[in-house]
Design an enzyme around this catalytic site. Structure first.
Site, PDB file in Angstrom:
ATOM      1  N   PRO A  92      19.889  -5.415 -94.759  1.00  0.00           N
ATOM      2  CG  PRO A  92      18.030  -4.310 -95.634  1.00  0.00           C
ATOM      3  CD  PRO A  92      19.392  -4.795 -96.001  1.00  0.00           C
ATOM      4  N   GLY A  93      18.404  -7.410 -93.552  1.00  0.00           N
ATOM      5  CA  GLY A  93      17.779  -8.558 -92.915  1.00  0.00           C
ATOM      6  C   GLY A  93      18.510  -9.021 -91.672  1.00  0.00           C
ATOM      7  CG  LEU A 105      35.386   0.617 -90.778  1.00  0.00           C
ATOM      8  CD1 LEU A 105      36.062  -0.221 -89.700  1.00  0.00           C
ATOM      9  CD2 LEU A 105      34.010   0.055 -91.100  1.00  0.00           C
ATOM     10  NE  ARG A 130      37.740  -4.665 -98.868  1.00  0.00           N
ATOM     11  CZ  ARG A 130      37.851  -3.743 -97.934  1.00  0.00           C
ATOM     12  NH1 ARG A 130      38.377  -4.062 -96.742  1.00  0.00           N
ATOM     13  NH2 ARG A 130      37.468  -2.506 -98.164  1.00  0.00           N
ATOM     14  CD  GLU A 155      21.064 -15.883 -84.854  1.00  0.00           C
ATOM     15  OE1 GLU A 155      21.474 -15.920 -86.032  1.00  0.00           O
ATOM     16  OE2 GLU A 155      21.053 -16.865 -84.091  1.00  0.00           O
ATOM     17  CD  GLU A 196      39.415   6.208 -94.326  1.00  0.00           C
ATOM     18  OE1 GLU A 196      40.287   5.694 -95.059  1.00  0.00           O
ATOM     19  OE2 GLU A 196      39.305   5.940 -93.118  1.00  0.00           O
ATOM     20  CB  ALA A 256      35.560   3.032 -98.635  1.00  0.00           C
ATOM     21  CD  GLU A 308      41.289   3.839 -98.374  1.00  0.00           C
ATOM     22  OE1 GLU A 308      40.658   3.870 -99.452  1.00  0.00           O
ATOM     23  OE2 GLU A 308      41.007   3.035 -97.461  1.00  0.00           O
ATOM     24  CD  GLU A 319      44.938   1.035 -94.680  1.00  0.00           C
ATOM     25  OE1 GLU A 319      45.679   0.188 -94.123  1.00  0.00           O
ATOM     26  OE2 GLU A 319      43.778   1.241 -94.310  1.00  0.00           O
TER      27      GLU A 319
END
Length: 222
Positions: free
Chosen positions: A130-131, A93, A79, A53, A108, A91, A112, A158
């Site tokens: 990365p799993g 995307l 968050r 997955e 950014e 930061a 920001e 923001e």
């Protein structure tokens, strides 16, 4: 009998890094704005197959912006998945089609925290987990800072940002005290200290980024 002999006799024969993990089948579970979830069937050593997955992500950039007094700019941001505010780096995307990662980082930084920088380099690239996900972030070092005007229009998150400068040494203390836990911030701050102390060398701002995610962005181009 050695572990290797036992594996050959009654288990899967060891391939010692030579097996090709070929995707045999793939289907989407969910496709959203910033991530997608797919399930793949993958060929495994010994002839079997396994389900994997995978969460596809757009990728992101973060900026360790250090001023002339060796202070680093951090933001306090809520968050939702963790249910609290975290100290993080500026930061964003990689959500603008065709935009270069350095350009995203520059944009950014302006949006920001209202800063521009004359000197850009790459500190680290991070494979977050990365799993199960292809999510990767590139962390830049920005120096030669100057204040610029932030855009008037901001998003919901923001609007709640708190911007503060910390001495780099204090930010490093916060990392090891567990007060900074965001992965790009942790790795970026430690890397910045090593570079600024002369113990490591940053890469050019346009250095190759082998693991930059591309699959999710490519869906929008179809």
């Amino acid at each position: 009998m050695s572990t290797s002999d036992a594996a050959d006799a009654g288990g899967i024969k060891r391939t010692n890094g030579e097996h090709e993990f070929t995707t045999l089948d793939s289907s989407d579970v969910y496709v959203g704005k910033i991530l997608a979830l797919r399930k793949d069937e993958v060929s495994m050593p010994g002839g079997g197959r396994a389900r994997r997955e995978v969460v596809e992500h757009l990728g992101a950039v973060a900026v360790v912006a250090v001023d002339a007094y060796d202070q680093v700019v951090l933001i306090h941001q809520y968050r939702y998945p963790l249910g609290r505010r975290l100290w993080e780096l500026p930061a964003g995307l990689l959500d603008v089609a065709g935009e270069d990662p350095q350009r995203t980082a520059q944009r950014e930084l302006v949006e920001e925290v209202g800063l521009a920088a004359d000197d850009w380099s790459v500190l680290v690239d991070i494979a977050s987990s990365p799993g199960f996900t292809d999510q990767s972030e590139r962390v830049f070092l920005a120096r030669g800072l100057s204040e610029v005007e932030r855009p008037d229009a901001v998003g919901d998150e923001e609007a709640d940002l708190v911007i503060r400068r910390f001495p780099l040494e204090e930010a490093i203390r916060m990392v090891f005290a567990g007060e900074i836990v965001n992965a790009p911030a942790v790795s970026g701050l430690i890397a910045a200290q090593a570079v600024l102390d002369g113990r490591a060398e940053a890469r050019p701002a346009d250095a190759p980024w082998r693991d930059r995610p591309r699959r999710l962005a490519a869906r929008d181009e179809r």
